[in-house]
Design a protein around this motif. Sequence first.
Motif, mmCIF file in Angstrom:
data_model
loop_
_atom_site.group_PDB
_atom_site.id
_atom_site.type_symbol
_atom_site.label_atom_id
_atom_site.label_comp_id
_atom_site.label_asym_id
_atom_site.label_seq_id
_atom_site.Cartn_x
_atom_site.Cartn_y
_atom_site.Cartn_z
ATOM 1 N N ALA A 113 -11.851 1.671 -10.684
ATOM 2 C CA ALA A 113 -12.111 3.243 -10.725
ATOM 3 C C ALA A 113 -11.694 4.437 -9.324
ATOM 4 O O ALA A 113 -12.552 4.024 -8.501
ATOM 5 N N VAL A 114 -10.592 5.499 -10.044
ATOM 6 C CA VAL A 114 -11.183 6.447 -8.482
ATOM 7 C C VAL A 114 -11.966 7.683 -8.938
ATOM 8 O O VAL A 114 -11.866 8.006 -9.729
ATOM 9 N N GLU A 115 -12.227 7.822 -7.882
ATOM 10 C CA GLU A 115 -13.660 9.031 -8.007
ATOM 11 C C GLU A 115 -12.221 10.144 -7.487
ATOM 12 O O GLU A 115 -11.401 9.874 -6.946
ATOM 13 N N ALA A 116 -13.236 11.843 -8.092
ATOM 14 C CA ALA A 116 -12.088 13.046 -8.109
ATOM 15 C C ALA A 116 -11.651 12.855 -6.525
ATOM 16 O O ALA A 116 -13.343 12.590 -5.325
ATOM 17 N N GLY A 117 -11.260 13.785 -5.583
ATOM 18 C CA GLY A 117 -11.719 13.910 -4.204
ATOM 19 C C GLY A 117 -11.176 12.989 -3.146
ATOM 20 O O GLY A 117 -11.081 12.568 -2.117
ATOM 21 N N THR A 118 -10.920 11.615 -4.424
ATOM 22 C CA THR A 118 -10.635 10.646 -2.569
ATOM 23 C C THR A 118 -9.279 10.062 -2.505
ATOM 24 O O THR A 118 -7.951 10.692 -3.434
ATOM 25 N N SER A 119 -8.692 9.373 -1.782
ATOM 26 C CA SER A 119 -7.648 8.750 -1.528
ATOM 27 C C SER A 119 -7.415 7.196 -1.283
ATOM 28 O O SER A 119 -8.323 6.709 -0.886
ATOM 29 N N ILE A 120 -6.986 6.800 -2.037
ATOM 30 C CA ILE A 120 -6.878 5.245 -2.525
ATOM 31 C C ILE A 120 -5.335 4.909 -2.460
ATOM 32 O O ILE A 120 -4.543 5.366 -3.288
ATOM 33 N N GLY A 121 -5.397 3.770 -1.884
ATOM 34 C CA GLY A 121 -4.050 2.684 -1.025
ATOM 35 C C GLY A 121 -4.053 1.631 -1.942
ATOM 36 O O GLY A 121 -4.735 0.811 -2.594
ATOM 37 N N ILE A 122 -3.131 1.595 -2.595
ATOM 38 C CA ILE A 122 -2.558 0.541 -3.227
ATOM 39 C C ILE A 122 -1.692 -0.463 -1.836
ATOM 40 O O ILE A 122 -0.528 0.111 -2.178
ATOM 41 N N VAL A 123 -2.129 -1.484 -2.097
ATOM 42 C CA VAL A 123 -1.415 -2.377 -1.218
ATOM 43 C C VAL A 123 -0.692 -3.083 -1.564
ATOM 44 O O VAL A 123 -1.743 -3.963 -2.385
ATOM 45 N N GLY A 124 0.699 -4.153 -1.366
ATOM 46 C CA GLY A 124 0.737 -5.553 -1.865
ATOM 47 C C GLY A 124 2.475 -4.779 -1.648
ATOM 48 O O GLY A 124 3.441 -4.184 -1.142
ATOM 49 N N GLU A 125 3.375 -6.431 -1.935
ATOM 50 C CA GLU A 125 4.837 -6.819 -1.731
ATOM 51 C C GLU A 125 5.195 -7.008 -2.480
ATOM 52 O O GLU A 125 4.366 -6.877 -3.988
ATOM 53 N N SER A 126 6.493 -7.230 -2.848
ATOM 54 C CA SER A 126 7.001 -7.540 -4.202
ATOM 55 C C SER A 126 6.428 -8.141 -4.596
ATOM 56 O O SER A 126 6.160 -9.099 -4.923
ATOM 57 N N GLY A 127 5.911 -7.977 -6.351
ATOM 58 C CA GLY A 127 6.214 -8.907 -6.748
ATOM 59 C C GLY A 127 4.244 -8.786 -7.541
ATOM 60 O O GLY A 127 3.832 -8.997 -8.275
ATOM 61 N N SER A 128 3.865 -7.502 -6.628
ATOM 62 C CA SER A 128 2.451 -7.475 -6.559
ATOM 63 C C SER A 128 2.371 -7.008 -8.661
ATOM 64 O O SER A 128 1.264 -6.924 -8.279
ATOM 65 N N GLY A 129 2.892 -5.830 -8.733
ATOM 66 C CA GLY A 129 2.809 -4.956 -9.781
ATOM 67 C C GLY A 129 2.523 -3.910 -9.693
ATOM 68 O O GLY A 129 2.057 -2.841 -10.170
ATOM 69 N N LYS A 130 2.328 -3.198 -7.893
ATOM 70 C CA LYS A 130 1.467 -2.029 -7.574
ATOM 71 C C LYS A 130 2.364 -1.043 -8.450
ATOM 72 O O LYS A 130 1.883 0.214 -9.079
ATOM 73 N N SER A 131 3.659 -1.037 -7.805
ATOM 74 C CA SER A 131 4.382 0.551 -8.640
ATOM 75 C C SER A 131 4.621 0.276 -10.273
ATOM 76 O O SER A 131 4.110 1.578 -10.975
ATOM 77 N N THR A 132 4.073 -0.710 -10.889
ATOM 78 C CA THR A 132 4.490 -1.070 -12.269
ATOM 79 C C THR A 132 2.685 -0.576 -12.906
ATOM 80 O O THR A 132 2.640 0.140 -13.227
ATOM 81 N N LEU A 133 1.632 -0.938 -12.093
ATOM 82 C CA LEU A 133 0.087 -0.097 -12.331
ATOM 83 C C LEU A 133 0.488 1.060 -11.932
ATOM 84 O O LEU A 133 0.424 1.875 -13.205
ATOM 85 N N ALA A 134 1.200 1.868 -11.034
ATOM 86 C CA ALA A 134 0.794 3.701 -10.671
ATOM 87 C C ALA A 134 2.265 4.100 -12.361
ATOM 88 O O ALA A 134 1.537 4.784 -12.551
ATOM 89 N N ARG A 135 3.201 3.064 -13.019
ATOM 90 C CA ARG A 135 3.911 4.090 -13.509
ATOM 91 C C ARG A 135 3.184 3.901 -14.953
ATOM 92 O O ARG A 135 3.625 4.092 -16.265
ATOM 93 N N ALA A 136 2.183 2.583 -15.380
ATOM 94 C CA ALA A 136 1.663 2.537 -16.835
ATOM 95 C C ALA A 136 1.102 3.702 -16.742
ATOM 96 O O ALA A 136 0.326 3.883 -17.967
#
Lengths: 669, 339, 341
Positions: free
Chosen positions: B29-52
């Motif tokens: 859950a991401v609240e408005a006005g915040t800045s959240i980072g997604i950290v991970g290496e290859s295969g973590s799925g972070k870019s896929t999550l963003a694209r989803a």
Amino acid sequence: MAGPAAGRIRHPVLRAFVRAPGGLIGAGLLLGLLVLAVVGPMIWGHPATVTDLNVPYQVHSPEHPLGTDSLGRDVLARTLSATRLTLVLGLSAAAISAVVGFGIGTAVAALGPRARGIGRRAIESSLSFPPILLALFLVAIIGAGARGAVIAIGLGAAPGFARLAENFATSVGSREFIASAKATGVGRVRLMQRYLLPNMAEPLVLAGLAYVAGAIIDISGLDFLGLGVQPPAYDWGTLLTAGVQSIYVTPFAGMAPAFMIMLTGTSLVFFGEALSRALNPRLWVTGPRRDRRAERARAGRAGKAGLAGPAAARPAPATGAADPAGPVVADAVVADAVVVENLRITLPSGGGPRALVDGVSFRLRAGEVLGIVGESGSGKTLTSLAIGQLLPHPLRTTATRIELGGIELTTLPPGRLARVLGTGLAMIFQDPMSSMNPASRAGSQLTDGARRHRGLSREEARAEAVQRLGEVRIGDARRALRRYPHQFSGGMQQRIMIAMGLMARPRVLIADEPTTALDVTVQAQVLEVLRDINASEGTAIILISHNLGVINQLCDRVLVMYAGRVVEEGDRERLLADPQHPYTKALLASVPVLPGTVPSGTSPAAELKTIPGRPPRPDEDVPGCSFAARCPLAISRCTAERPALTAAAAGGKVACFVVTGAITGEAVR
Amino acid sequence: MSLLELDHVAVRYGAGRHALTAVDDVSLAVEAGTSIGIVGESGSGKSTLARAIVQLVPTASGRITLDGRDVTGARGSAVRHIRDRVQMVFQDPFASLNPRRTVGATLAEAVGLNDRRASGGGDRQARVTELLELVRLDPAARYRYPNEFSGGQIQRVAIARALAAGPRLLILDEVTSALDVSVQAAILNLLRDLRERLGLTYLCISHDLSVIGYLCQSAVVMYLGQLVEAAPCADLFSAPRHPYSRSLLDSVPQVRGERIRATASGDVPNPRFPPPGCRYHPRCAVGPLAQPGREACLQRDPHQDDGRAASLNGGPVTGPGSGAVGGRFAACHFPLGAP
Amino acid sequence: MTLTQTDQPASGQGVGVPRRRGVPPVLVFLGRRLAQLVVVVWIVEVATFLMVRLIPGDPAREVLGPRASAAAIAGLRRQLGLDQPFLTQYLRYTGHVLGLDFGTSFYTRLPVSQLLASRLGPELELIGTAIAMVLVFGIAGGLLLGILTREARHPRLESLAVLVLGIVGSVPGYVAATGLAFVFAVTLKWFPVAGNTPASAVVLPALAIALPLAALLARIVRVETLNALAQNYVRGARSKRLGRPAIYLRYVLPNVLAAALTLGGTIFTQLIGSAIIVESVFAWNGLGLLLTQAVLHLDFPVVEGAALLLALIVVVVNTLVDVAVSLVDPRSAAGRGLAVA
């Protein structure tokens, strides 16, 4: 034709086209053919049909320069006026192939993955059907004649075009700007029009040109079989057929149309190749078309010094203060691993050679780890390639000294050079995934160098390779030897590359951004491996990186490069804690620090320092300090004169008037 | 109510035996006005999550709620709803812009599609100028093609284009990874500045922890498609709970500081064949291979213990189970620093 | 780019290619290609049958001549089974084909299988020789040119090469055939002008077919060689100081072959098309000549049989090329499940 004229053309595509070999010839010929097609029948149309049964099968005469055919008609006139029909038929057939092929290909590419697979296989299967067979059948059904021939050849070649179109559509469609356009909300139609088509247009047009040439040839083949153009119409194919039949009597009758066909094909080839070069910026030739006369004049003026090889300019190494590589160390009984003195790398170009690296000098002591830091364009990679004698073709190197283990490299004959470098120097490059030969197994790649340079047998080399792989922490080394590169992950490939380098038992290892393409946890492992190698085998390492954190992990001393020159040099700890050169300072201040780590005097909440402006481009000649334009401390002297690398009081060396001036108390003007 | 809620979202490529689950049951859950980072290496799925989130890849299961509206598998007006609120900036600056169109044309198009206020051509051009100035570029840049710019400048254009839609949430996918250090600094400063000025919410994806630390208030760590830890950045960097987070931190080479140690052994596994139980256990420095008696790691995936959402605002995290302590979340049977 | 593709199972090492239980990947691959082959051949069979039937004209009339009576024509049509509905004709035809019975030639009254068999040998000889020439000249020539013109070293040589290859590539097959015949057979008398008989008779026709295609292949191979030479792994090999022959043969050539053969895949299809015409020029008794004559005579059974056989040859050749590419390029092989451990 090309040199100076090309220099004046602004538009890059046009200029590349003019420069490409044969571009102007191809374009000129095609233009001529088009004019002929329009004008030909108007001028020669009538004379081509005039029969004169008095002079059949004439070889040559004043009225008929190329002779006559069986009915006494002028061969030259017929050949010239047949241009229109031939080109029209060829273009029509190619157009049919293109339209049908494009339609099918893009339709298949637009389908969902499963249907696309089926569609692709259908296209592949239809390609197996020889087009000429298809053409024969179609002609037989539609009836012999120009129309049938065009449709037959057009449809016959369509599957090939469909495959091309599908390939291009799929590859363009998977490029990121399509995805980002979709995210912005660009609709399907507009996506097609403004994004897909313009990016597909070029390769398809090029392919289309090739199809025109093919269509002309195929149609003439049908003519030969009697199934193409029917009399009284005539195209080059029918003229050629008739001429071939009477070739022993009237050779020109056949040669003339054959020549025209070949001319068309050739001009299309030239035009196509030049166009494809012009449209692909990576193929733009930057150097070769140089103004040789001007170059010679300049060389004459400059004397032997500038452009001559290092052999002409190799003085005995000086001692003391005059030696730019630093004071001679008294206990240098062991030769330094690498000595580079006055390295200069230039790229020849129309306006004179451009220096990409200039006046770089340093030494790497035995067993030491030296870091070279710089951003893109700093020349760090070129410097390492120069040491390894691997610079690509147009680049030229000059240096007072490039020594490996005390042996001067630039004057060695090739055989000896290969041996010295093959056993003394190993290089590791940035992208591990593409650094190994995809077509051969890891084992053979690990052992080929050692077998060649150290004379090991296959078994000996393999045994040693297994050992090395263990040293770089690759388990089950024996199995690994038998695998192909694509079967390893990036981190493993990089470690294999390190093992490969070690097989030479080098005294120096040059690692150029070895971990940039790797995950951070894997990077940590690779850096540990490098550290171990340095500690246990005493291999000296040159580590090149843009990442100061990585440099901090491994290096004893650091060199900072900017725009092809060394701006600071010194002991790692001191340099990172107390940088002297304004660029080094700015670089360190622009790196975000992890909150919660050792405090560096700046709190993480503070803004990162940025450097205004941009680095000078290679073609920009900067007379003074290359950083002056962006430097907060610049004084007038900085833009006029180039600072040399001199000792700084705090330790190390800096190339900066202001810093060294302030320290020695010189007045700042 | 959060601006963005992900509820057991999963993304799968392929089907059946050879399916690759790039994102496996992620709730966030991401609240408005915040800045959240997604950290991970290859295969973590972070870019896929963003694209989803921006519907560039379809979700296999789960629900995405944006500003109160369910936008999973969005079509039609729901797509518009997303576009008005979420925009994305990609890693490779040159690949993300159409090389055949001028920068101005690309921006004008983005404005035309998304900005209801800009009705005519003149309005649009004015807005383009505004955007270019917002990202600190010379408005005359509109007439040039992408290949005439440097990487940093193009990335600014990409940011400007994302802002044209007036989004509330900006997803930044490795936006500085392809840039030189000094250029990266300028972009990072710009992003910080824009967030303050425009009140944006950021979702920053990066493998570089220092970038996350600079831009984000909190961060989640992903490994092989799963969320393994969520915490405010200060806590995450000083006292990580999950061993993987620890090894990530240990691996970051810092300019001034101690030498790093490689605490994660081996390579990131193939996402197609994730290890059984806890996915990190084969590489874990405190896992069953290092410390006997920790069979739980081999048998049970810590995520199975509860289905909870990671809320990063310090609010209570639902559900019992390992590691959920006071607003933080760590999917580990033996989290670091726990009593 | 910092994102890397991992390709490994959890143990952190070894091969990550999934395999079907128990079946070696080679067989899976071959099985798939065989299935493809069958499908394509079947499509060709149907297409041939249909198209032949669509040709206007009456084969019975063609055989009996313009003065034949209507009754005689009708009788012949019944005899040849031409009065049956299409589907029946097709089923009968397919049934016979599966039994390798291609019917009887309308024109010569000989069994078609016999005609095909007698022409198959010469056809394979011609095509085989032509393929060998294309591969040798095309690959060796392209590789050599690529090496010589790398990094834009000799722009004039490059222009010359493009010019020559362009010219040779745009020569129509029968023109090349005639030209070669004129020079080498008639004038120099080194080779026979027509027919199959002395062993050397195959040289000129094969050359006529091969030259334009070899030029085309050489162009492709040259570009691929330039690409390969620019790759990182060649730089790596050079940094190991392996010496030029080793680098060209082991690092460049295998990688070039795979790409070139894939791109040049249609070359072999074109080759067979070209053969059909060249056989006419040299009176080479192959399937192509048989086909051309049969089309002119509306001799359906022969047309069907010859077309089918030619198409079969094309498909087989393409399959062989694909297999060769897979063997040479382990990456594409792995992609198709043909991992070699």
